[in-house]
Design a protein around this motif. Structure first.
Motif, PDB file in Angstrom:
ATOM      1  N   GLY A 205      19.994  -4.295   1.970  1.00  0.00           N
ATOM      2  CA  GLY A 205      18.635  -4.050   2.426  1.00  0.00           C
ATOM      3  C   GLY A 205      17.587  -4.739   1.571  1.00  0.00           C
ATOM      4  N   ILE A 206      16.361  -4.226   1.657  1.00  0.00           N
ATOM      5  CA  ILE A 206      15.234  -4.757   0.897  1.00  0.00           C
ATOM      6  C   ILE A 206      15.243  -4.124  -0.485  1.00  0.00           C
ATOM      7  CG2 ILE A 206      12.738  -4.986   0.805  1.00  0.00           C
ATOM      8  CD1 ILE A 206      14.132  -6.566   3.043  1.00  0.00           C
ATOM      9  N   GLU A 207      15.217  -4.955  -1.516  1.00  0.00           N
ATOM     10  CA  GLU A 207      15.406  -4.478  -2.888  1.00  0.00           C
ATOM     11  C   GLU A 207      14.104  -3.921  -3.475  1.00  0.00           C
ATOM     12  OE1 GLU A 207      16.084  -7.521  -1.772  1.00  0.00           O
ATOM     13  OE2 GLU A 207      18.087  -8.187  -2.340  1.00  0.00           O
ATOM     14  N   VAL A 208      13.632  -2.820  -2.896  1.00  0.00           N
ATOM     15  CA  VAL A 208      12.376  -2.197  -3.329  1.00  0.00           C
ATOM     16  C   VAL A 208      12.563  -0.682  -3.344  1.00  0.00           C
ATOM     17  CG1 VAL A 208       9.959  -1.769  -2.736  1.00  0.00           C
ATOM     18  CG2 VAL A 208      10.910  -4.062  -2.470  1.00  0.00           C
ATOM     19  N   ASP A 209      12.061  -0.049  -4.391  1.00  0.00           N
ATOM     20  CA  ASP A 209      12.084   1.408  -4.497  1.00  0.00           C
ATOM     21  C   ASP A 209      11.064   2.004  -3.534  1.00  0.00           C
ATOM     22  OD1 ASP A 209      12.117   4.070  -5.285  1.00  0.00           O
ATOM     23  OD2 ASP A 209      10.958   3.705  -7.130  1.00  0.00           O
ATOM     24  N   GLN A 210      11.525   2.806  -2.581  1.00  0.00           N
ATOM     25  CA  GLN A 210      10.613   3.392  -1.615  1.00  0.00           C
ATOM     26  C   GLN A 210       9.593   4.313  -2.262  1.00  0.00           C
ATOM     27  OE1 GLN A 210      14.174   5.437   0.084  1.00  0.00           O
ATOM     28  NE2 GLN A 210      12.714   7.038   0.615  1.00  0.00           N
ATOM     29  N   ASN A 211       9.913   4.864  -3.421  1.00  0.00           N
ATOM     30  CA  ASN A 211       8.993   5.778  -4.102  1.00  0.00           C
ATOM     31  C   ASN A 211       7.841   5.049  -4.790  1.00  0.00           C
ATOM     32  OD1 ASN A 211      10.669   8.194  -3.619  1.00  0.00           O
ATOM     33  ND2 ASN A 211      12.096   7.204  -5.021  1.00  0.00           N
ATOM     34  N   SER A 212       7.917   3.726  -4.878  1.00  0.00           N
ATOM     35  CA  SER A 212       6.868   2.960  -5.562  1.00  0.00           C
ATOM     36  C   SER A 212       5.912   2.305  -4.582  1.00  0.00           C
ATOM     37  CB  SER A 212       7.498   1.883  -6.447  1.00  0.00           C
ATOM     38  OG  SER A 212       8.127   0.880  -5.658  1.00  0.00           O
ATOM     39  N   VAL A 213       6.022   2.637  -3.291  1.00  0.00           N
ATOM     40  CA  VAL A 213       5.166   2.041  -2.273  1.00  0.00           C
ATOM     41  C   VAL A 213       4.181   3.086  -1.770  1.00  0.00           C
ATOM     42  CG1 VAL A 213       5.098   0.934  -0.013  1.00  0.00           C
ATOM     43  CG2 VAL A 213       6.971   0.419  -1.600  1.00  0.00           C
ATOM     44  N   ASP A 214       2.893   2.756  -1.826  1.00  0.00           N
ATOM     45  CA  ASP A 214       1.855   3.682  -1.379  1.00  0.00           C
ATOM     46  C   ASP A 214       1.218   3.263  -0.064  1.00  0.00           C
ATOM     47  OD1 ASP A 214       2.164   5.360  -3.550  1.00  0.00           O
ATOM     48  OD2 ASP A 214       0.017   5.508  -3.921  1.00  0.00           O
ATOM     49  N   ARG A 215       1.485   2.032   0.355  1.00  0.00           N
ATOM     50  CA  ARG A 215       0.821   1.517   1.553  1.00  0.00           C
ATOM     51  C   ARG A 215       1.619   0.321   2.059  1.00  0.00           C
ATOM     52  NH1 ARG A 215      -4.049   1.372   4.207  1.00  0.00           N
ATOM     53  NH2 ARG A 215      -4.752  -0.670   4.972  1.00  0.00           N
ATOM     54  N   ILE A 216       1.625   0.115   3.376  1.00  0.00           N
ATOM     55  CA  ILE A 216       2.318  -1.023   3.974  1.00  0.00           C
ATOM     56  C   ILE A 216       1.406  -1.672   5.002  1.00  0.00           C
ATOM     57  CG2 ILE A 216       4.356  -1.810   5.241  1.00  0.00           C
ATOM     58  CD1 ILE A 216       5.843   0.629   4.261  1.00  0.00           C
ATOM     59  N   GLU A 217       1.315  -2.992   4.945  1.00  0.00           N
ATOM     60  CA  GLU A 217       0.568  -3.753   5.935  1.00  0.00           C
ATOM     61  C   GLU A 217       1.509  -4.744   6.602  1.00  0.00           C
ATOM     62  OE1 GLU A 217      -3.667  -3.501   3.476  1.00  0.00           O
ATOM     63  OE2 GLU A 217      -2.807  -5.460   3.942  1.00  0.00           O
ATOM     64  N   VAL A 218       1.450  -4.839   7.928  1.00  0.00           N
ATOM     65  CA  VAL A 218       2.376  -5.664   8.696  1.00  0.00           C
ATOM     66  C   VAL A 218       1.588  -6.620   9.577  1.00  0.00           C
ATOM     67  CG1 VAL A 218       4.268  -5.693  10.368  1.00  0.00           C
ATOM     68  CG2 VAL A 218       4.073  -3.795   8.733  1.00  0.00           C
ATOM     69  N   ILE A 219       1.898  -7.908   9.482  1.00  0.00           N
ATOM     70  CA  ILE A 219       1.383  -8.911  10.406  1.00  0.00           C
ATOM     71  C   ILE A 219       2.430  -9.103  11.486  1.00  0.00           C
ATOM     72  CG2 ILE A 219       0.676 -11.307  10.717  1.00  0.00           C
ATOM     73  CD1 ILE A 219      -0.338 -11.323   7.875  1.00  0.00           C
ATOM     74  N   LYS A 220       2.045  -8.879  12.746  1.00  0.00           N
ATOM     75  CA  LYS A 220       2.997  -8.956  13.858  1.00  0.00           C
ATOM     76  C   LYS A 220       2.841 -10.304  14.561  1.00  0.00           C
ATOM     77  CE  LYS A 220       1.762  -5.024  15.835  1.00  0.00           C
ATOM     78  NZ  LYS A 220       1.814  -3.843  16.741  1.00  0.00           N
ATOM     79  N   GLY A 221       3.454 -11.325  13.988  1.00  0.00           N
ATOM     80  CA  GLY A 221       3.372 -12.652  14.568  1.00  0.00           C
ATOM     81  C   GLY A 221       3.412 -13.708  13.485  1.00  0.00           C
ATOM     82  N   PRO A 222       3.374 -15.000  13.856  1.00  0.00           N
ATOM     83  CA  PRO A 222       3.486 -16.085  12.867  1.00  0.00           C
ATOM     84  C   PRO A 222       2.449 -15.959  11.761  1.00  0.00           C
ATOM     85  CG  PRO A 222       3.630 -16.960  15.091  1.00  0.00           C
ATOM     86  CD  PRO A 222       3.245 -15.522  15.232  1.00  0.00           C
ATOM     87  N   ALA A 223       2.909 -15.953  10.526  1.00  0.00           N
ATOM     88  CA  ALA A 223       2.019 -15.866   9.365  1.00  0.00           C
ATOM     89  C   ALA A 223       2.276 -17.023   8.412  1.00  0.00           C
ATOM     90  CB  ALA A 223       2.206 -14.527   8.643  1.00  0.00           C
ATOM     91  N   SER A 224       2.830 -18.123   8.951  1.00  0.00           N
ATOM     92  CA  SER A 224       3.121 -19.284   8.119  1.00  0.00           C
ATOM     93  C   SER A 224       1.865 -19.857   7.498  1.00  0.00           C
ATOM     94  CB  SER A 224       3.816 -20.366   8.950  1.00  0.00           C
ATOM     95  OG  SER A 224       5.004 -19.882   9.530  1.00  0.00           O
ATOM     96  N   LEU A 225       0.705 -19.659   8.135  1.00  0.00           N
ATOM     97  CA  LEU A 225      -0.544 -20.208   7.630  1.00  0.00           C
ATOM     98  C   LEU A 225      -0.810 -19.804   6.192  1.00  0.00           C
ATOM     99  CD1 LEU A 225      -3.232 -21.682   8.022  1.00  0.00           C
ATOM    100  CD2 LEU A 225      -4.142 -19.617   9.087  1.00  0.00           C
TER     101      LEU A 225
END
Length: 838
Positions: A205-225
């Motif tokens: 999976g994703i190598e991140v501790d879930q307890n250390s995340v307070d917020r998540i932002e998601v871009i739904k689409g190409p973000a190569s820019l």
């Protein structure tokens, strides 16, 4: 060697930031450091709101109102910045403030049942309200994450959001998918730093501790820019806790227990802020047994143990901020293969190398926390720095990172210390962005970012990918302008990625294959070529243009068109070996072209006093789409590699593809405390081929989620009852359609029946006589009806014996009923100053 690399990386980042910091201090008039003060009150009756949060996202600073509703934020630079004020049960206040002109800001919050005013920092030049950004995005807060206590990892916490899903290999292994794209097509960030850890692999999976995340932002689409290659599907940005207010030292103890797996998850958090010197640490550990469901009982080899640590130290000053972070992720994960006794259908396990006899796994082992001999061990060491320097009328953002990913799979039952797979991936990332406003409100960003990678294949016996070097670089520019009700943004980028793969030979004269390091490999007995030398460079243009028109505070339209770029991964180019965790022998193709996609998005959003709704549609056309197909002999039988007869051989191929669909949401709140939330998400993935007719078995793309609807009745009571505050309760219902549009060729995917899931949760805060939180409690139940179901996004659906009796439902089912209890005990260690008079 590992310590040496770590020290070198720290010195590299510290030296770079020291140079830039000195320049920033010289170019910034520190005598102009300002202060913002004011009060936050209830608009209806004027009473002070205690504990409201005032934040300035671009400066990573903020505070809370005191017992009188007052607040003060110091060391503010000149310039215009977005100020956000929020409190549970009230509408969020957002306003851009010029700190060179404004020193006092009084805020009145209005009771509201609408969760409006979300602000994002991902992919924008300055903190921006989602409703003013044309790019399709979603953000979730700490409150949302806290209430998902049953999730085993951070990606599962957001996998129920419209347009977002996850490919899973058990409860602790989840890969994010956005609109049907994942793996190397979605970039996961940690505080804006690319997460790099063999994303092509299925079984970790994703190598991140879930307890250390307070917020998540998601871009739904190409973000190569903004982020370069690999972001054609989107971005998942995991954001760590913000600094505590000035003068505070506080923290918390947290514990989670899950009934299904016996999950034990504990975490300790401590943070401080003294005159702009900010620091913090988070220490976590979790473990779980094999999960269970009514169909399979306990599912062998789905347990795990994980240890995590995070430390941060930084400065918040008038010249900006600079934070140095260090994290450790250490996960031991069982490797399931689904093998069973042909009569009883009980799980069996491999105990010898020749694997001629497999005993049934005893109940005592299924119910234990012990990690079996066959398992994987994933470690990720990360050091990174986030800095923002005020330079004149602009600001320079500098993100520098170092990561070492070490992934091992232990696949030899009689030699448990020998790793079948042993990969070391070292990554240096760099990201520079200069933001400035010109003329009549033209917000501009000019940037350069990329990474350097070095992968070694280590002391192992299986070699699916070669050792290689990789270098990425991409300059870009973004401009944004507001014309009254219309916000427009556009930008362009040019990327270049260079691969240099190393030739490798395998020595088969010993007990196990090993990397040959001698001379004359072409003539040495028992030695064969595994990988040829590789030198490839891929480049391409990506861009985006879009606009948002706010007809009123209640209704707006968004439209955006973007082009993405993705270079093939090292696995797609050069793979030639078994991957034990996925039970596949991968074969790459060095002749691939890079992927390009063009996605069109349009969305309409309505926010009325008692109703909010949205409709978002997208169409994504992909050129040179890369996917895997099984190799077959002329008679249609599977190709078998004699050295690995139990592995299916899959090779990569390219074609045109199209993914389209959309999301609909409707939130009805007849009373301020009552919500009836509904959403629908639909994604179609079609293989368009390369000009000829596409066979029905190849018509659909793999891992496309079915139609999904979610309904939730939620009650929230911010003022609570007596000593209970911020009380909430909800009941949720999820419906997943049958997935009959699947990639059926070679038995890659099969039909998945539809199913319905019931969930519920409740919680709140216990406060003392002074109104201060003493305990936070969160309870969540998932699959409360204990339904037997298989998700088409679960890889365990295909884990079973090669042959099963007629009428037997193949594969492993998803988790049954699970109830999780989360308790958080906050504490405050702030020194209390006493007034001593003579």
């Amino acid at each position: 060697m590992k310590l040496k690399l770590t020290l070198v990386s720290m010195l590299y980042m510290l030296l770079a930031n020291t140079i830039i910091t000195n320049a920033a201090i010289k170019s910034t008039n520190l005598m102009d450091a300002g202060t913002l003060t004011g009060t936050v009150t209830d608009k209806k009756d004027g009473t002070p709101i205690v504990g409201a949060t005032i934040s300035i996202p671009d400066l990573k600073t903020g505070t809370n109102t005191d017992a009188n509703g007052k607040y003060t934020i110091s060391r503010l630079p000149k310039g215009v910045y977005l100020v956000q004020v929020s409190f549970i049960g009230y509408g969020t206040f957002n306003q851009r403030v010029d700190f060179s002109k404004t020193t006092i800001l009084y805020v009145q919050l209005q009771v509201s049942s609408i969760e409006a005013g979300e602000v994002v920092i991902t992919g924008v030049s300055k903190a921006t309200e989602i409703k003013r950004d044309p790019v399709p995005m979603v953000a979730v807060s700490k409150t949302y994450l806290d209430q998902r206590a049953a999730s085993g990892n951070i990606i599962d916490m957001i996998a129920n959001l419209p347009g977002i899903s996850a490919v899973t290999t058990g409860p602790n292994v989840s890969k994010p998918f956005i609109h049907g794209l994942g793996y190397n097509r979605v970039i996961t960030l940690m505080d804006g730093i690319r997460q790099e850890g063999q994303q092509w692999g299925d079984e970790h999976g994703i190598e991140v501790d879930q307890n250390s995340v307070d917020r998540i932002e998601v871009i739904k689409g190409p973000a190569s820019l903004s982020y370069g290659s690999d972001a054609i599907g989107g971005i998942v940005n995991l954001i760590s806790p913000p600094p505590v207010p000035e003068g505070k030292i506080s923290g918390s103890l947290q514990g989670i227990y899950g009934t299904n797996q016996g999950l034990l998850n504990g975490s300790f958090r401590l943070q401080g802020n003294n005159n702009g010197l900010v620091w913090g640490t988070i220490l976590s550990a979790k473990q779980a047994k094999d999960y269970q469901n009514p169909h399979d009982g306990r599912v062998y080899a789905t347990g795990y143990k994980e240890k995590d640590a995070r430390a941060m130290i930084g400065l918040n000053k008038a010249w900006g901020y600079s934070y140095l972070n260090a994290t450790l992720f250490d996960d031991e994960q069982d490797i399931p293969d689904g093998s069973r006794d042909s009569v009883s259908r009980k799980f069996t396990k491999q105990i010898t190398e020749d694997d001629l006899i497999r005993p049934i796994v005893p109940a005592s082992e299924l119910n234990a926390y012990a990690i079996p001999v066959l398992h994987q061990h994933v470690q990720l060491y990360r050091i990174y720095d986030n800095s923002n320097f005020i330079l004149g009328n602009g600001n320079l953002v500098v993100n520098l990172g170092y990561q070492l990913s070490h992934r091992r799979e232990y696949t030899h039952p009689e030699d448990p210390a020998i790793a079948g797979l042993n990969l070391h991936l070292t990554t240096y990332t760099y990201d520079f962005k200069y933001n400035q406003t010109y003329g009549d409100g033209y917000e501009t960003t000019f940037g350069l970012n990329g990474q350097y990678q070095n992968n070694t294949i280590g002391d192992a016996t299986d070699f699916p990918i070669p050792a290689y070097h990789q270098f990425d670089i991409g300059p870009f520019a973004i401009i944004k302008k507001s014309y009254g009700k219309l916000d427009v943004s556009a930008g362009g980028r040019y990327d270049s990625r260079s691969f240099s793969g190393q030739a490798a030979y395998i020595d088969t004269t010993g007990k196990y294959p090993q990397l040959y390091t001698g001379s004359s490999p072409a003539t040495a007995p028992g030695v064969y070529s595994q990988f040829g030398a590789l030198s490839k460079t891929f480049s391409g243009f990506s861009g985006s243009i879009g606009g948002t028109y706010n007809f009123s505070d209640a209704f707006l339209l968004k439209a955006n068109i973007s082009r993405g770029f993705r270079a093939p991964s090292i696995a797609e180019l050069s793979a030639n070996g078994p991957d034990p965790g996925s039970q596949i022998y991968h074969v790459g193709n060095s002749n691939f072209k890079p992927e390009f996609n063009v996605q069109e998005d349009i969305g309409a959003f309505l926010s009325l006093p008692n109703v909010s709704a949205s409709v978002e549609l997208f169409n994504n056309d992909i050129q040179n789409y890369i996917y895997q197909q099984q190799e077959l002999n002329p008679d249609g039988s599977p190709v078998i590699n004699p050295a690995f007869p139990l592995y299916n051989v899959f090779t990569f191929t390219q074609s045109k593809a199209r993914i389209n669909g959309g999301e609909i949401s409707l939130d009805v709140h007849p009373a301020p405390w009552l919500h009836f939330e509904n959403s629908l998400a639909l994604t179609y993935g079609t293989n368009l081929g390369n000009g000829g007719k596409v066979p029905d078995s190849l018509r659909y793309l793999p891992f496309i989620p079915p139609l999904h609807t979610h309904s939730e009745l939620r009650g929230t009571f911010s003022k609570g009852f007596a000593s209970l505050r911020n009380v909430y309760a909800f009941v949720g219902f999820d419906h997943y359609n049958a997935q009959d549009h699947f990639f059926s060729a070679y038995g890659t995917e099969t039909y998945t029946a539809g199913y319905n899931l019931l969930s519920a949760g409740l919680g709140g805060n216990l406060v003392n006589a002074a109104g201060r939180k003493v305990v936070e409690l969160f309870i969540e139940g998932t699959n409360l009806a204990n339904v037997n179901y298989q998700s088409n996004m679960s890889r365990l659906k295909y884990f079973d014996n090669p042959d099963t009796a007629p009428g037997v439902q193949r594969g492993i089912f998803n988790m049954g009923r699970n109830v999780s209890f989360k308790v958080v005990v906050p504490f405050d260690l702030t020194p209390h100053v006493t007034d001593k008079k003579g």
